[in-house]
Design a protein around this motif. Structure first.
Motif, PDB file in Angstrom:
ATOM      1  N   GLN B  34       0.860  -0.955  -0.041  1.00 12.61           N
ATOM      2  CA  GLN B  34      -0.093  -0.039   0.053  1.00 12.61           C
ATOM      3  C   GLN B  34       0.826   1.296   0.004  1.00 12.61           C
ATOM      4  OE1 GLN B  34      -3.239  -1.255   3.077  1.00 12.61           O
ATOM      5  NE2 GLN B  34      -3.898   0.549   2.319  1.00 12.61           N
ATOM      6  N   PHE B  36       0.469   5.351   1.132  1.00 11.11           N
ATOM      7  CA  PHE B  36      -0.411   6.172   2.026  1.00 11.11           C
ATOM      8  C   PHE B  36       0.212   7.541   1.813  1.00 11.11           C
ATOM      9  CE2 PHE B  36      -2.764   2.999   4.599  1.00 11.11           C
ATOM     10  CZ  PHE B  36      -1.985   2.073   4.429  1.00 11.11           C
ATOM     11  N   GLN B  38       0.541  11.236   4.170  1.00  5.08           N
ATOM     12  CA  GLN B  38       0.144  11.516   5.715  1.00  5.08           C
ATOM     13  C   GLN B  38       0.607  13.109   5.646  1.00  5.08           C
ATOM     14  OE1 GLN B  38       2.623  10.052   8.893  1.00  5.08           O
ATOM     15  NE2 GLN B  38       0.798  10.206  10.198  1.00  5.08           N
ATOM     16  N   GLY B  43      -3.444  11.559  10.352  1.00  7.38           N
ATOM     17  CA  GLY B  43      -3.412  10.060  10.030  1.00  7.38           C
ATOM     18  C   GLY B  43      -2.999   9.527   8.692  1.00  7.38           C
ATOM     19  N   LEU B  44      -3.173   8.500   8.275  1.00  7.30           N
ATOM     20  CA  LEU B  44      -2.857   7.993   6.906  1.00  7.30           C
ATOM     21  C   LEU B  44      -4.026   7.949   6.190  1.00  7.30           C
ATOM     22  CD1 LEU B  44      -0.515   7.322   8.985  1.00  7.30           C
ATOM     23  CD2 LEU B  44       0.168   5.254   7.425  1.00  7.30           C
ATOM     24  N   SER B  46      -5.010   6.215   2.742  1.00 11.89           N
ATOM     25  CA  SER B  46      -4.759   5.210   1.771  1.00 11.89           C
ATOM     26  C   SER B  46      -4.792   5.687   0.151  1.00 11.89           C
ATOM     27  CB  SER B  46      -5.600   3.804   1.670  1.00 11.89           C
ATOM     28  OG  SER B  46      -5.256   2.920   0.621  1.00 11.89           O
ATOM     29  N   LEU B  49      -3.572   0.334  -3.500  1.00  9.81           N
ATOM     30  CA  LEU B  49      -3.303  -0.779  -3.125  1.00  9.81           C
ATOM     31  C   LEU B  49      -2.681  -1.847  -4.267  1.00  9.81           C
ATOM     32  CD1 LEU B  49      -3.209  -3.223  -0.683  1.00  9.81           C
ATOM     33  CD2 LEU B  49      -5.639  -3.660  -1.748  1.00  9.81           C
ATOM     34  N   LEU B  89       4.372   7.280   2.424  1.00  9.68           N
ATOM     35  CA  LEU B  89       4.648   6.098   2.975  1.00  9.68           C
ATOM     36  C   LEU B  89       4.233   4.995   2.043  1.00  9.68           C
ATOM     37  CD1 LEU B  89       3.595   7.134   6.403  1.00  9.68           C
ATOM     38  CD2 LEU B  89       5.937   6.914   5.767  1.00  9.68           C
ATOM     39  N   LEU B  98       1.481  -4.650   8.099  1.00 12.99           N
ATOM     40  CA  LEU B  98       2.196  -3.638   7.188  1.00 12.99           C
ATOM     41  C   LEU B  98       3.424  -3.276   7.908  1.00 12.99           C
ATOM     42  CD1 LEU B  98      -0.813  -1.567   6.065  1.00 12.99           C
ATOM     43  CD2 LEU B  98       0.191  -3.177   4.751  1.00 12.99           C
ATOM     44  N   PHE B 100       6.135  -0.090   7.541  1.00 11.06           N
ATOM     45  CA  PHE B 100       6.220   1.044   6.925  1.00 11.06           C
ATOM     46  C   PHE B 100       7.642   1.497   6.372  1.00 11.06           C
ATOM     47  CE2 PHE B 100       1.873   2.937   6.900  1.00 11.06           C
ATOM     48  CZ  PHE B 100       1.497   2.096   7.673  1.00 11.06           C
TER      49      PHE B 100
END
Lengths: 112, 110
Positions: B34, B36, B38, B43-44, B46, B49, B89, B98, B100
């Motif tokens: 994935q 992401f 930020q 928060g993250l 998405s 994917l 990320l 996951l 990171f």
């Protein structure tokens, strides 16, 4: 709707306090996660719940106690924390483990 | 233990440029990867994917590729905008979790 809701957004607690972080999702996801993120660092996994059972504990100190009371809710109980535990705590959920993860906005925790 | 590295660590570009962010990982036994974004103190979100069986995934101006055997993924951002400024990320998924990467901090200037 891909929303994961975390409360509170900010928390300041003393080293002798007991507090809880809450995470909620209504997407029918059966996997839920807690991550910890220190400043300028990537998130690090703490716990994984799958079908309301703890499946991974990444050797997290016992002062962090997770709880999954039902499939929509995940709590993180905090007790006797240290200043170095100050961080952004992120909750995530996914349909099952190994599927796309969705994150909440996090709780900014400061331990004084 | 999975190690994930992202290059560059930081990038500043003028608006409109096309960008490539790189991600490399050491353990190729992954089930997906994935990407992401930020925003500071948040928060993250998405972005994309990619399943381990896929080579590429696209969403709008974003395109991600995956070469699982060599442990590499790239995120291509077309026609960058100031609103793209954030930390990106990558996170390969393996062993039910996951891991990171270190992130690429992107700034897109007017």
């Amino acid at each position: 709707d891909t929303e994961v809701t975390q409360t509170p957004k900010h928390l300041v607690m003393g080293m002798t306090n007991k507090k809880s972080l809450k995470c909620e999702q209504h997407m029918g996801h059966r996997a839920m996660y807690w991550y910890k993120q220190k400043a300028k660092k990537p998130p690090e996994l703490m716990f994984v719940y799958s079908y309301e059972k703890l499946s991974i504990n990444e050797s997290v100190p016992s002062r962090f106690s997770p709880e999954c009371p039902n499939s929509s809710l995940l709590n993180l109980h905090l007790h006797a924390l240290q200043p170095e535990d100050s961080a952004l705590y992120l909750c995530a959920s996914s349909q099952e483990v190994r599927t796309e993860a969705f994150f909440g906005q996090g709780t900014r925790l400061t331990v004084v | 233990k999975q190690e994930v590295t992202q290059i560059p660590a930081a990038l500043s570009v003028p608006e409109g440029e096309n960008l490539v962010l790189n991600c490399s990982f050491t353990d190729s036994a992954i089930y997906n990867l994935q990407w992401f974004r930020q925003d500071p103190g948040k928060g993250l979100t998405s972005l994309l994917l990619i399943q381990s069986s896929q080579r590429e995934q696209t969403s709008g101006r974003l395109n991600a590729s995956l070469d699982k055997s060599s442990g590499r993924s790239t995120l291509y951002i077309a026609a960058s905008q100031p609103g793209d400024s954030a930390t990106y990320l990558c996170a390969p998924g393996g062993g039910n979790k996951l891991t990171f990467g270190t992130g690429t901090q992107l700034k897109v200037e007017l």
